[in-house]
Motif scaffolding. Structure first.
Motif, short mmCIF file in Angstrom:
data_model
loop_
_atom_site.label_atom_id
_atom_site.label_comp_id
_atom_site.label_asym_id
_atom_site.label_seq_id
_atom_site.Cartn_x
_atom_site.Cartn_y
_atom_site.Cartn_z
N ALA A 83 2.13 1.62 -3.45
CA ALA A 83 1.06 2.08 -4.35
C ALA A 83 0.79 3.57 -4.17
O ALA A 83 0.49 4.28 -5.14
N CYS A 84 0.89 4.07 -2.93
CA CYS A 84 0.69 5.50 -2.68
C CYS A 84 1.74 6.33 -3.41
O CYS A 84 1.44 7.33 -4.06
N ALA A 104 -0.75 1.24 -9.72
CA ALA A 104 -0.99 1.58 -8.31
C ALA A 104 -2.39 1.16 -7.88
O ALA A 104 -2.58 0.66 -6.77
N HIS A 110 0.83 -1.20 0.00
CA HIS A 110 0.00 0.00 0.00
C HIS A 110 0.87 1.25 0.00
O HIS A 110 0.56 2.24 -0.69
N MET A 128 3.52 5.39 -6.00
CA MET A 128 3.32 5.24 -7.44
C MET A 128 2.13 6.07 -7.92
O MET A 128 2.19 6.67 -9.01
N GLY A 129 1.06 6.12 -7.13
CA GLY A 129 -0.09 6.92 -7.53
C GLY A 129 0.23 8.39 -7.64
O GLY A 129 -0.13 9.05 -8.63
N PHE A 155 -7.87 3.98 -3.71
CA PHE A 155 -7.01 3.95 -4.89
C PHE A 155 -7.82 4.05 -6.18
O PHE A 155 -7.32 4.54 -7.20
#
Length: 317
Positions: A124-125, A277, A121, A127-128, A242
């Motif tokens: 992913a944050c 992400a 997570h 990457m987002g 997300f």
């Protein structure tokens, strides 16, 4: 089977941010110019009142203030702060700050929903936010304090709305349409005085204006928020947060297709990073448990001895 249901639920829930990504195009092309609060209020209040009339049920007891809080966080304050940030900051910077929303949800879900913070997570944050930067950032660095605070506040409002909607759930005996109507109505009523005090009424409405408002009320509010709140009920809060990153992708693609805006290689890379992400932020299928080999039946002492037949024959003789 459960993993397949999660994928289908995530795909349906992701339609809501996709529709919201078209809001900017609809507002600039079909609605009266320079009236963002009118657009936001008309997006929420009429649809909310229609759903209330359809459900014929008002919040009672503790849900009177809960519905107000959720309506303010998910719709009223969020949209108001979003437009403040959009008007006071370059679009790229505002979008980058707003993309921190999943990070806020990860923290809030760990504190109030007992959802474990996982390394995937956090990745992913990052990457987002990086993907949104590649998608919309134009290299400007002009900052406005009020705009930055509004963008941070908008991200916190959305994150808090997701967390509280997940934590409180939906009252027993209240349908999803009625629950959505409570929040749209509360959010629209909160926005109403700001619109009336800060913006002028339009001189008249054109056919394009009517089409634009109809789109915002039906797809942009009623249908999109129904599937959004349904997704919050059925998916982890972090996974839903997300999915909201799909909004800038749709906005960029519509700008390219409808308004002849450019689409660079870096923007395409940014889209791919955002989508990755989003995938990383979804719940993982449970690992299959290893099959346990059943224990072998105990061997009979009588039949296990190779000399047993001979002994029996000797006795009989």
């Amino acid at each position: 089977m459960k993993n397949r249901q999660n994928v289908l639920t995530a795909a349906l829930t992701g339609l809501a941010p996709a529709v919201w990504g078209s809001t900017y195009l609809v507002a600039t092309e079909l609605l009266p110019p320079d009236r963002p609060l009118l657009a936001t209020t008309m997006r929420a209040l009429p649809g909310g009142l229609v759903l209330l009339a359809f459900g014929r049920k008002l919040p009672v007891g503790i849900w009177r203030w809960r519905a107000l809080v959720l309506g303010v966080l998910n719709i009223g304050a969020f949209n108001f702060l979003l437009f403040v940030a959009a008007y006071r900051l370059p679009g790229g910077i505002a979008a980058m700050i707003m993309s921190a929303q999943p990070m806020f949800v990860v923290i809030l879900a760990a504190l109030f929903l007992s959802e474990r913070i996982r390394l995937v997570h956090a990745l992913a944050c990052v990457m987002g936010t990086g993907g949104v930067a590649l998608l919309v950032f134009k290299g400007t660095v002009s900052l406005d304090t009020v705009g930055v605070l509004a963008a941070i506040g908008g991200a916190l409002c959305m994150a808090s709305g997701i967390m509280l909607t997940k934590r409180w759930g939906r009252p027993e005996g209240v349908g999803l349409l009625t629950f959505t109507g409570w929040q749209l109505t509360a959010g629209g009523l909160v926005l109403l005085p700001f619109w009336l005090s800060l913006e002028d009424l339009p001189d008249g409405l054109t056919g394009s204006n009517v089409i634009g408002f109809a789109y915002l009320v039906t797809l942009g509010a009623v249908l999109s928020y129904i599937v959004w709140f349904r997704g919050i009920e059925r998916l982890p809060a972090v996974a839903v947060s997300f999915l909201a990153l799909g909004s800038p992708i749709v906005a960029t693609l519509l700008g390219y297709l409808v308004k002849d805006q450019t689409l660079s290689v870096l923007q395409i890379v940014g889209m791919a990073v955002i989508l990755l992400a989003v995938v990383l932020g979804q719940p993982r299928p449970p690992k299959p448990k290893p099959e346990q080999t059943p224990p072998a039946p105990p061997r009979s002492t009588a039949s296990s001895s190779p000399d047993q037949p001979a002994l029996e024959q000797e006795r009989s003789g």
